[in-house]
Design a protein around this motif. Sequence first.
Motif, PDB file in Angstrom:
ATOM      1  N   GLU A  50       0.856  -1.173   0.000  1.00  0.00           N
ATOM      2  CA  GLU A  50       0.000   0.000   0.000  1.00  0.00           C
ATOM      3  C   GLU A  50       0.898   1.230   0.000  1.00  0.00           C
ATOM      4  N   LEU A  51       0.812   1.997  -1.072  1.00  0.00           N
ATOM      5  CA  LEU A  51       1.529   3.263  -1.171  1.00  0.00           C
ATOM      6  C   LEU A  51       0.587   4.355  -0.690  1.00  0.00           C
ATOM      7  N   ARG A  52       1.107   5.299   0.061  1.00  0.00           N
ATOM      8  CA  ARG A  52       0.277   6.404   0.536  1.00  0.00           C
ATOM      9  C   ARG A  52       1.113   7.676   0.543  1.00  0.00           C
ATOM     10  N   ALA A  53       0.547   8.729  -0.066  1.00  0.00           N
ATOM     11  CA  ALA A  53       1.204  10.036  -0.086  1.00  0.00           C
ATOM     12  C   ALA A  53       0.182  11.095   0.278  1.00  0.00           C
ATOM     13  N   ARG A  54       0.595  12.038   1.084  1.00  0.00           N
ATOM     14  CA  ARG A  54      -0.268  13.129   1.520  1.00  0.00           C
ATOM     15  C   ARG A  54      -0.127  14.305   0.557  1.00  0.00           C
ATOM     16  N   VAL A  55      -1.277  14.809   0.097  1.00  0.00           N
ATOM     17  CA  VAL A  55      -1.320  15.976  -0.773  1.00  0.00           C
ATOM     18  C   VAL A  55      -2.178  16.999  -0.043  1.00  0.00           C
ATOM     19  N   GLY A  56      -1.509  17.899   0.687  1.00  0.00           N
ATOM     20  CA  GLY A  56      -2.248  18.852   1.524  1.00  0.00           C
ATOM     21  C   GLY A  56      -3.014  18.088   2.589  1.00  0.00           C
ATOM     22  N   PRO A  57      -4.318  18.371   2.751  1.00  0.00           N
ATOM     23  CA  PRO A  57      -5.102  17.671   3.772  1.00  0.00           C
ATOM     24  C   PRO A  57      -5.579  16.289   3.324  1.00  0.00           C
ATOM     25  N   LEU A  58      -5.359  15.953   2.065  1.00  0.00           N
ATOM     26  CA  LEU A  58      -5.828  14.674   1.520  1.00  0.00           C
ATOM     27  C   LEU A  58      -4.688  13.676   1.417  1.00  0.00           C
ATOM     28  N   ALA A  59      -5.063  12.414   1.349  1.00  0.00           N
ATOM     29  CA  ALA A  59      -4.065  11.362   1.137  1.00  0.00           C
ATOM     30  C   ALA A  59      -4.489  10.545  -0.075  1.00  0.00           C
ATOM     31  N   ARG A  60      -3.510  10.233  -0.906  1.00  0.00           N
ATOM     32  CA  ARG A  60      -3.743   9.341  -2.032  1.00  0.00           C
ATOM     33  C   ARG A  60      -3.117   8.018  -1.664  1.00  0.00           C
ATOM     34  N   SER A  61      -3.827   6.936  -1.952  1.00  0.00           N
ATOM     35  CA  SER A  61      -3.235   5.630  -1.691  1.00  0.00           C
ATOM     36  C   SER A  61      -3.489   4.707  -2.870  1.00  0.00           C
ATOM     37  N   LYS A  62      -2.657   3.701  -2.961  1.00  0.00           N
ATOM     38  CA  LYS A  62      -2.741   2.736  -4.049  1.00  0.00           C
ATOM     39  C   LYS A  62      -2.247   1.407  -3.530  1.00  0.00           C
ATOM     40  N   ARG A  63      -2.994   0.343  -3.841  1.00  0.00           N
ATOM     41  CA  ARG A  63      -2.614  -1.009  -3.457  1.00  0.00           C
ATOM     42  C   ARG A  63      -2.114  -1.745  -4.687  1.00  0.00           C
ATOM     43  N   LEU A  64      -0.979  -2.414  -4.525  1.00  0.00           N
ATOM     44  CA  LEU A  64      -0.351  -3.132  -5.633  1.00  0.00           C
ATOM     45  C   LEU A  64       0.109  -4.504  -5.177  1.00  0.00           C
ATOM     46  N   ARG A  65       0.044  -5.454  -6.063  1.00  0.00           N
ATOM     47  CA  ARG A  65       0.701  -6.743  -5.842  1.00  0.00           C
ATOM     48  C   ARG A  65       1.995  -6.679  -6.632  1.00  0.00           C
ATOM     49  N   MET A  66       3.116  -6.668  -5.906  1.00  0.00           N
ATOM     50  CA  MET A  66       4.431  -6.542  -6.527  1.00  0.00           C
ATOM     51  C   MET A  66       5.177  -7.872  -6.411  1.00  0.00           C
ATOM     52  N   VAL A  67       5.842  -8.243  -7.497  1.00  0.00           N
ATOM     53  CA  VAL A  67       6.597  -9.493  -7.565  1.00  0.00           C
ATOM     54  C   VAL A  67       8.049  -9.164  -7.901  1.00  0.00           C
ATOM     55  N   ARG A  75      23.469  -7.010  -5.731  1.00  0.00           N
ATOM     56  CA  ARG A  75      23.605  -6.191  -6.937  1.00  0.00           C
ATOM     57  C   ARG A  75      22.293  -5.588  -7.429  1.00  0.00           C
ATOM     58  N   VAL A  76      21.308  -6.430  -7.766  1.00  0.00           N
ATOM     59  CA  VAL A  76      20.103  -5.938  -8.445  1.00  0.00           C
ATOM     60  C   VAL A  76      18.856  -6.643  -7.924  1.00  0.00           C
ATOM     61  N   ALA A  77      17.805  -5.844  -7.721  1.00  0.00           N
ATOM     62  CA  ALA A  77      16.467  -6.383  -7.449  1.00  0.00           C
ATOM     63  C   ALA A  77      15.479  -5.577  -8.289  1.00  0.00           C
ATOM     64  N   VAL A  78      14.598  -6.283  -8.996  1.00  0.00           N
ATOM     65  CA  VAL A  78      13.570  -5.632  -9.802  1.00  0.00           C
ATOM     66  C   VAL A  78      12.219  -6.162  -9.345  1.00  0.00           C
ATOM     67  N   PHE A  79      11.297  -5.229  -9.121  1.00  0.00           N
ATOM     68  CA  PHE A  79       9.935  -5.560  -8.684  1.00  0.00           C
ATOM     69  C   PHE A  79       8.962  -5.036  -9.724  1.00  0.00           C
ATOM     70  N   GLU A  80       7.959  -5.862 -10.088  1.00  0.00           N
ATOM     71  CA  GLU A  80       6.972  -5.441 -11.073  1.00  0.00           C
ATOM     72  C   GLU A  80       5.566  -5.748 -10.568  1.00  0.00           C
ATOM     73  N   ARG A  81       4.652  -4.883 -10.941  1.00  0.00           N
ATOM     74  CA  ARG A  81       3.254  -5.096 -10.585  1.00  0.00           C
ATOM     75  C   ARG A  81       2.712  -6.281 -11.391  1.00  0.00           C
ATOM     76  N   MET A  82       2.129  -7.233 -10.671  1.00  0.00           N
ATOM     77  CA  MET A  82       1.515  -8.403 -11.298  1.00  0.00           C
ATOM     78  C   MET A  82       0.267  -8.766 -10.500  1.00  0.00           C
ATOM     79  N   GLU A  83      -0.845  -8.207 -10.888  1.00  0.00           N
ATOM     80  CA  GLU A  83      -2.114  -8.496 -10.224  1.00  0.00           C
ATOM     81  C   GLU A  83      -2.649  -9.833 -10.718  1.00  0.00           C
ATOM     82  N   ARG A  84      -3.547 -10.414  -9.945  1.00  0.00           N
ATOM     83  CA  ARG A  84      -4.112 -11.713 -10.310  1.00  0.00           C
ATOM     84  C   ARG A  84      -5.618 -11.649 -10.519  1.00  0.00           C
ATOM     85  N   ASP A  85      -6.140 -10.482 -10.884  1.00  0.00           N
ATOM     86  CA  ASP A  85      -7.586 -10.353 -11.034  1.00  0.00           C
ATOM     87  C   ASP A  85      -8.047 -10.441 -12.483  1.00  0.00           C
ATOM     88  N   GLY A  86      -7.110 -10.704 -13.415  1.00  0.00           N
ATOM     89  CA  GLY A  86      -7.466 -10.863 -14.810  1.00  0.00           C
ATOM     90  C   GLY A  86      -7.697  -9.562 -15.572  1.00  0.00           C
TER      91      GLY A  86
END
Length: 155
Positions: A50-67, A75-86
């Motif tokens: 769950e990402l959450r950022a405050r913009v003034g008095p409001l907050a924006r959030s986003k839920r992601l399934r990251m793999v 050395r390296v790690a790469v994460f990509e969004r991969m949802e399973r809802d089709g």
Amino acid sequence: MEIERQLELPATPAVVFPLIDDLAVYPSWMALTHAVTPIDDQGPPAWDVELRARVGPLARSKRLRMVRTRHEPDRVAVFERMERDGRQHAPWVLTAQVRPVGAASSELRMHLFYGGSLWTGAVLQRVLDEEVRRGSEALLASLSSASQEPPGSCR
């Protein structure tokens, strides 16, 4: 939207890498990652983020399934969004690279790509840039204080 940052850290890649190859650790230094839960399923490591950022008095959030789609220890790690809802979702890709700089330092380079429209715009871009700046400072501070502890001390 793309954000890329690099940071020199007072620790070897072996010390830095565990802080960036497991998304569950990110909330300890990156407030933008409000909540991260490992997902126990088949395949490569995955997390509910769950990402959450405050913009003034409001907050924006986003839920992601990251793999984690690429993993080269210390050395390296790469994460990509991969949802399973089709459904089709905007891409999120986070690439973290660590390389040694001298005997006891590392350079961390992180690149975030977001291909959607919800988290875009000049105001939100500034908010995300500020969150990334604060996270960089928190990571640097945690590694700096750890490197100044006497040998054998416990945190």
